[in-house]
Design a protein around this motif. Structure first.
Motif, PDB file in Angstrom:
ATOM      1  N   ALA A  20       0.831  -1.207   0.000  1.00  0.00           N
ATOM      2  CA  ALA A  20       0.000   0.000   0.000  1.00  0.00           C
ATOM      3  C   ALA A  20       0.864   1.255   0.000  1.00  0.00           C
ATOM      4  CB  ALA A  20      -0.931  -0.010   1.210  1.00  0.00           C
ATOM      5  N   MET A  21       1.949   1.227   0.766  1.00  0.00           N
ATOM      6  CA  MET A  21       2.851   2.385   0.776  1.00  0.00           C
ATOM      7  C   MET A  21       3.477   2.602  -0.605  1.00  0.00           C
ATOM      8  SD  MET A  21       4.645   1.889   4.532  1.00  0.00           S
ATOM      9  CE  MET A  21       6.162   2.583   3.961  1.00  0.00           C
ATOM     10  N   VAL A  23       2.241   1.717  -3.585  1.00  0.00           N
ATOM     11  CA  VAL A  23       1.211   2.230  -4.501  1.00  0.00           C
ATOM     12  C   VAL A  23       0.951   3.703  -4.223  1.00  0.00           C
ATOM     13  CG1 VAL A  23      -1.240   2.067  -5.096  1.00  0.00           C
ATOM     14  CG2 VAL A  23       0.142   0.004  -4.914  1.00  0.00           C
ATOM     15  N   THR A  24       0.898   4.078  -2.952  1.00  0.00           N
ATOM     16  CA  THR A  24       0.661   5.478  -2.592  1.00  0.00           C
ATOM     17  C   THR A  24       1.784   6.371  -3.101  1.00  0.00           C
ATOM     18  OG1 THR A  24      -0.543   4.800  -0.618  1.00  0.00           O
ATOM     19  CG2 THR A  24       0.284   7.057  -0.666  1.00  0.00           C
ATOM     20  N   ILE A  25       3.013   5.944  -2.933  1.00  0.00           N
ATOM     21  CA  ILE A  25       4.164   6.746  -3.376  1.00  0.00           C
ATOM     22  C   ILE A  25       4.161   6.893  -4.899  1.00  0.00           C
ATOM     23  CG2 ILE A  25       6.682   6.742  -3.551  1.00  0.00           C
ATOM     24  CD1 ILE A  25       6.681   5.524  -0.699  1.00  0.00           C
ATOM     25  N   LEU A  27       1.568   6.612  -7.020  1.00  0.00           N
ATOM     26  CA  LEU A  27       0.459   7.454  -7.472  1.00  0.00           C
ATOM     27  C   LEU A  27       0.703   8.927  -7.139  1.00  0.00           C
ATOM     28  CD1 LEU A  27      -2.680   5.276  -6.633  1.00  0.00           C
ATOM     29  CD2 LEU A  27      -1.704   5.798  -8.876  1.00  0.00           C
ATOM     30  N   THR A  28       1.285   9.202  -5.995  1.00  0.00           N
ATOM     31  CA  THR A  28       1.602  10.584  -5.632  1.00  0.00           C
ATOM     32  C   THR A  28       2.599  11.179  -6.618  1.00  0.00           C
ATOM     33  OG1 THR A  28       1.210  10.095  -3.307  1.00  0.00           O
ATOM     34  CG2 THR A  28       2.477  12.070  -3.792  1.00  0.00           C
ATOM     35  N   ASP A  32       1.782  14.324  -9.054  1.00  0.00           N
ATOM     36  CA  ASP A  32       2.628  15.511  -8.972  1.00  0.00           C
ATOM     37  C   ASP A  32       3.207  15.862 -10.338  1.00  0.00           C
ATOM     38  OD1 ASP A  32       2.167  15.888  -6.310  1.00  0.00           O
ATOM     39  OD2 ASP A  32       4.066  15.023  -5.634  1.00  0.00           O
TER      40      ASP A  32
END
Length: 69
Positions: A20-21, A23-25, A27-28, A32
């Motif tokens: 999850a971390m 995927v979050t990084i 996508l962020t 950006d």
């Protein structure tokens, strides 16, 4: 009736947490980059022409403009 958290649970929990971390990084970073690309395109666009203004009245008539109160 209590349940204990097994080592298998913690292994899966850590795996899912890191997934999850990640995927979050990712996508962020993508969002950006997209926002930066949009901002750069807007900065490169020529400015819009100013709106047409009404012609100014001539002040040379010598008369004063009446003011109503």
């Amino acid at each position: 009736m209590g349940t204990s958290l097994t080592p298998e649970f913690w292994e899966r929990f850590v795996l899912l947490l890191f997934a999850a971390m990640g995927v979050t990084i990712v996508l962020t970073a993508l969002f950006d980059a997209l926002a930066l690309r949009i901002a750069r395109r807007r900065a490169q666009m020529p400015p819009a022409p100013p709106p047409a203004q009404a012609p100014l009245r001539s002040v040379e008539t010598g008369r004063r403009t009446p003011v109503s109160h």
